[in-house]
Design an enzyme around this catalytic site. Sequence first.
Site, short mmCIF file in Angstrom:
data_model
loop_
_atom_site.label_atom_id
_atom_site.label_comp_id
_atom_site.label_asym_id
_atom_site.label_seq_id
_atom_site.Cartn_x
_atom_site.Cartn_y
_atom_site.Cartn_z
N PHE A 182 -6.29 6.69 -2.00
CA PHE A 182 -7.25 5.25 -2.17
C PHE A 182 -7.54 4.21 -0.89
CE2 PHE A 182 -1.90 4.91 -0.54
CZ PHE A 182 -2.61 4.51 0.77
N ARG A 238 -0.29 -7.62 6.18
CA ARG A 238 -0.27 -8.05 4.97
C ARG A 238 -1.33 -9.12 4.73
NH1 ARG A 238 4.21 -4.73 3.39
NH2 ARG A 238 5.58 -4.02 5.50
N LYS A 242 2.01 -5.10 -4.32
CA LYS A 242 3.60 -4.04 -4.75
C LYS A 242 4.50 -5.02 -6.07
CE LYS A 242 7.11 -3.80 -1.16
NZ LYS A 242 7.35 -3.38 -0.15
N LYS A 256 2.02 3.43 -7.75
CA LYS A 256 2.27 2.70 -6.36
C LYS A 256 3.02 4.59 -6.22
CE LYS A 256 4.98 0.54 -3.14
NZ LYS A 256 5.10 2.31 -2.71
#
Length: 281
Positions: free
Chosen positions: A117, A187, A193, A45
């Site tokens: 990404f 989401r 994460k 991350k």
Amino acid sequence: MHRRHVLAVCALALAAPAFAEAPALLLAKVYQPGLPLADYWVSEKYDGVRGYWDGQRLRTRGGESITPPAWFTAGWPNTALDGELWAGRGRFAQAQSTVRSQEAGDAAWRQIRFMVFDLPAHPGSFDERLPALQTTVARMGQPWVQAVAQHRVGSHEALHALLLRTVRAGGEGLMLHRGASLYRAGRSDDLIKLKTHDDAEARVVAHLPGKGKHAGKMGALLLEMPDGQRFKLGTGFSDADRTTPPPLGSWVTYRFLGTHHGGLPRFASFVRVREDMVATQ
């Protein structure tokens, strides 16, 4: 209306930035035990500023235009790229300052990498988007544009060992991306994460006065979470923060340790202002 006044109004209208709609981005949920790890790719991350290349221009998560030097985006493809504008581990402030500044020059932007990404416009699953992304970035041939390395991790023990190694080396945490997922805004469990602590963003709705040693300064912020719940945030601030607190309507990141039954954060403390998110009143 006087001609000079008309000209002044027109000039202001031309100078004012147009409202930019925020791009429809894939957003992450927080890791929960029991995740079917075999379904996911794992990557570092990156603690930078979210950057979205729409095929024509580079924008923030909130939709505001980013203005790097012309060479930075020269030759970029006309397809969308989703990534992080990153200055290196532990250098979030440097990345944010460079990306937000209209006057940052070549020297500052030479320190920034665009860590790509995802390919938002690609119709396939992430398993299919990943090789396409790697091919796209390789064709660009620019050292400041890099495809984020993705790996499979065999067990939750190995995952947490990787997390600890990453954090000890100065990284922020890990991201897990479900291989079978399509790119969709919002989401979901498609993107997860994993960090050694929880953090989130909330909007500043009031400055609460300080008492005692903080008399005459800001004592706490009243924050509003995306779901509308509000809470007071009173720790983690420097004296400078209390003298000049984050503006009303701005978004801040706070760190916390789990939540109460109603969803409010436990032991929350201030981390920083999120200048890449559009302030609202």
